[in-house]
Design a protein around this motif. Structure first.
Motif, short mmCIF file in Angstrom:
data_model
loop_
_atom_site.label_atom_id
_atom_site.label_comp_id
_atom_site.label_asym_id
_atom_site.label_seq_id
_atom_site.Cartn_x
_atom_site.Cartn_y
_atom_site.Cartn_z
N TRP A 181 -0.25 12.12 0.66
CA TRP A 181 0.63 12.12 1.82
C TRP A 181 -0.09 11.57 3.05
O TRP A 181 0.47 10.80 3.82
CB TRP A 181 1.19 13.51 2.10
CG TRP A 181 1.99 13.53 3.36
CD1 TRP A 181 1.77 14.29 4.46
CD2 TRP A 181 3.14 12.74 3.66
NE1 TRP A 181 2.70 14.02 5.43
CE2 TRP A 181 3.56 13.07 4.96
CE3 TRP A 181 3.86 11.77 2.97
CZ2 TRP A 181 4.66 12.47 5.58
CZ3 TRP A 181 4.95 11.17 3.58
CH2 TRP A 181 5.34 11.52 4.87
N ASN A 182 -1.36 11.93 3.22
CA ASN A 182 -2.13 11.40 4.35
C ASN A 182 -2.26 9.88 4.26
O ASN A 182 -2.13 9.17 5.26
CB ASN A 182 -3.50 12.06 4.45
CG ASN A 182 -3.42 13.48 4.95
OD1 ASN A 182 -2.50 13.84 5.69
ND2 ASN A 182 -4.37 14.31 4.55
N ASP A 183 -2.51 9.37 3.05
CA ASP A 183 -2.56 7.92 2.85
C ASP A 183 -1.21 7.28 3.19
O ASP A 183 -1.15 6.24 3.85
CB ASP A 183 -2.94 7.57 1.41
CG ASP A 183 -4.39 7.93 1.08
OD1 ASP A 183 -5.19 8.14 2.01
OD2 ASP A 183 -4.70 8.00 -0.13
N ALA A 184 -0.14 7.90 2.71
CA ALA A 184 1.20 7.36 2.96
C ALA A 184 1.50 7.32 4.45
O ALA A 184 2.06 6.34 4.96
CB ALA A 184 2.25 8.19 2.21
N LYS A 185 1.12 8.37 5.18
CA LYS A 185 1.37 8.40 6.63
C LYS A 185 0.67 7.25 7.33
O LYS A 185 1.23 6.63 8.23
CB LYS A 185 0.94 9.74 7.23
CG LYS A 185 1.87 10.88 6.91
CD LYS A 185 1.57 12.12 7.73
CE LYS A 185 0.20 12.65 7.50
NZ LYS A 185 -0.08 13.94 8.16
N GLU A 186 -0.56 6.97 6.92
CA GLU A 186 -1.31 5.85 7.52
C GLU A 186 -0.58 4.54 7.30
O GLU A 186 -0.48 3.71 8.20
CB GLU A 186 -2.71 5.75 6.91
CG GLU A 186 -3.68 6.77 7.40
CD GLU A 186 -5.05 6.60 6.75
OE1 GLU A 186 -5.45 5.45 6.50
OE2 GLU A 186 -5.70 7.63 6.49
N HIS A 187 -0.10 4.33 6.07
CA HIS A 187 0.56 3.06 5.76
C HIS A 187 1.96 2.96 6.36
O HIS A 187 2.42 1.86 6.67
CB HIS A 187 0.56 2.83 4.24
CG HIS A 187 -0.83 2.61 3.71
ND1 HIS A 187 -1.41 3.45 2.82
CD2 HIS A 187 -1.75 1.67 4.01
CE1 HIS A 187 -2.64 3.03 2.57
NE2 HIS A 187 -2.87 1.95 3.29
N GLU A 231 0.83 -1.21 0.00
CA GLU A 231 0.00 0.00 0.00
C GLU A 231 0.87 1.26 0.00
O GLU A 231 0.58 2.22 -0.71
CB GLU A 231 -0.94 0.01 1.21
CG GLU A 231 -2.01 -1.05 1.18
CD GLU A 231 -3.04 -0.82 0.10
OE1 GLU A 231 -3.30 0.34 -0.25
OE2 GLU A 231 -3.59 -1.82 -0.39
N LEU A 232 1.93 1.26 0.80
CA LEU A 232 2.82 2.42 0.88
C LEU A 232 3.50 2.67 -0.46
O LEU A 232 3.62 3.81 -0.90
CB LEU A 232 3.85 2.24 1.99
CG LEU A 232 4.83 3.38 2.20
CD1 LEU A 232 4.11 4.70 2.44
CD2 LEU A 232 5.77 3.06 3.37
N CYS A 233 3.93 1.62 -1.13
CA CYS A 233 4.54 1.78 -2.45
C CYS A 233 3.55 2.41 -3.43
O CYS A 233 3.91 3.29 -4.21
CB CYS A 233 5.04 0.43 -2.99
SG CYS A 233 6.53 -0.17 -2.17
N GLY A 234 2.29 1.98 -3.36
CA GLY A 234 1.26 2.59 -4.21
C GLY A 234 1.05 4.06 -3.87
O GLY A 234 0.89 4.90 -4.76
N ASP A 235 1.07 4.37 -2.56
CA ASP A 235 0.93 5.76 -2.13
C ASP A 235 2.08 6.62 -2.66
O ASP A 235 1.87 7.76 -3.09
CB ASP A 235 0.90 5.86 -0.60
CG ASP A 235 -0.29 5.18 0.02
OD1 ASP A 235 -1.32 4.99 -0.67
OD2 ASP A 235 -0.20 4.82 1.21
N ILE A 236 3.28 6.08 -2.62
CA ILE A 236 4.45 6.82 -3.10
C ILE A 236 4.34 7.06 -4.61
O ILE A 236 4.63 8.16 -5.09
CB ILE A 236 5.75 6.06 -2.74
CG1 ILE A 236 5.97 6.13 -1.22
CG2 ILE A 236 6.95 6.64 -3.49
CD1 ILE A 236 7.07 5.22 -0.71
N ASP A 237 3.88 6.04 -5.34
CA ASP A 237 3.67 6.22 -6.79
C ASP A 237 2.65 7.33 -7.05
O ASP A 237 2.87 8.20 -7.91
CB ASP A 237 3.18 4.92 -7.43
CG ASP A 237 4.25 3.85 -7.55
OD1 ASP A 237 5.46 4.19 -7.43
OD2 ASP A 237 3.88 2.68 -7.75
N ASP A 238 1.54 7.30 -6.31
CA ASP A 238 0.51 8.33 -6.47
C ASP A 238 1.06 9.71 -6.13
O ASP A 238 0.79 10.68 -6.84
CB ASP A 238 -0.70 8.03 -5.58
CG ASP A 238 -1.47 6.79 -5.99
OD1 ASP A 238 -1.25 6.29 -7.13
OD2 ASP A 238 -2.28 6.31 -5.17
#
Length: 148
Positions: free
Chosen positions: A82-88, A43-50
């Motif tokens: 960024w909020n999604d990434a912080k959660e993951h 999930e974090l990798c996907g967040d970073i891509d986004d």
């Protein structure tokens, strides 16, 4: 009502219990700590891509023709990413900690289950699988995130 003979009742009860156990297991959402860490990392990798894509979108806006709404929308997307990434990141850290704790607890249980007087070679043989799990979880927990 017809009474079942004990053997049939036993088979029927066993079948009912097996069905209940299988349906309960199939509905379970429990992930092992290792699975939770892998899921959070994915999930974090996907967040970073986004996040990278949305940063590129904002930096790619033409200052001569971009509207304020486009800038606001692009910024909003970056903020959400960024909020999604912080959660993951938090979930990944927690899952890694749980994996190491679980492996350490497994080693402790294995050690405590060894009877007094057990020869050292047998002790080491019994502990080896748990030691390997602990080494693996520590290695995975301390490695940097590697996104494809």
């Amino acid at each position: 009502m017809k009474r079942l003979v004990p053997a049939k009742r036993l088979v029927l009860t066993g079948a009912l219990c097996a069905t209940l156990a299988l349906s309960t297991a199939a509905c379970s959402d429990d992930e092992s700590p290792e699975e939770a860490a892998t899921s959070a990392a994915t999930e974090l990798c996907g967040d970073i891509d986004d996040l990278q894509a949305d940063i590129a979108k904002l930096t790619g806006l033409d200052p001569a023709s971009a509207t304020k709404e486009q800038v606001q929308d692009a910024y909003g997307d970056i903020r959400d990413d960024w909020n999604d990434a912080k959660e993951h990141i938090t979930a990944l850290s927690s899952a890694k900690e749980d994996a190491v704790t679980g492996a350490a607890d497994g080693l402790k249980r294995a050690y405590e289950d060894i009877p007094d007087g057990t020869p050292v070679p047998e002790i080491l043989t019994r502990l080896k699988p748990e030691l390997e799990k602990l080494v693996d979880s520590v290695t995975q927990g301390s490695s940097d995130l590697k996104c494809p």
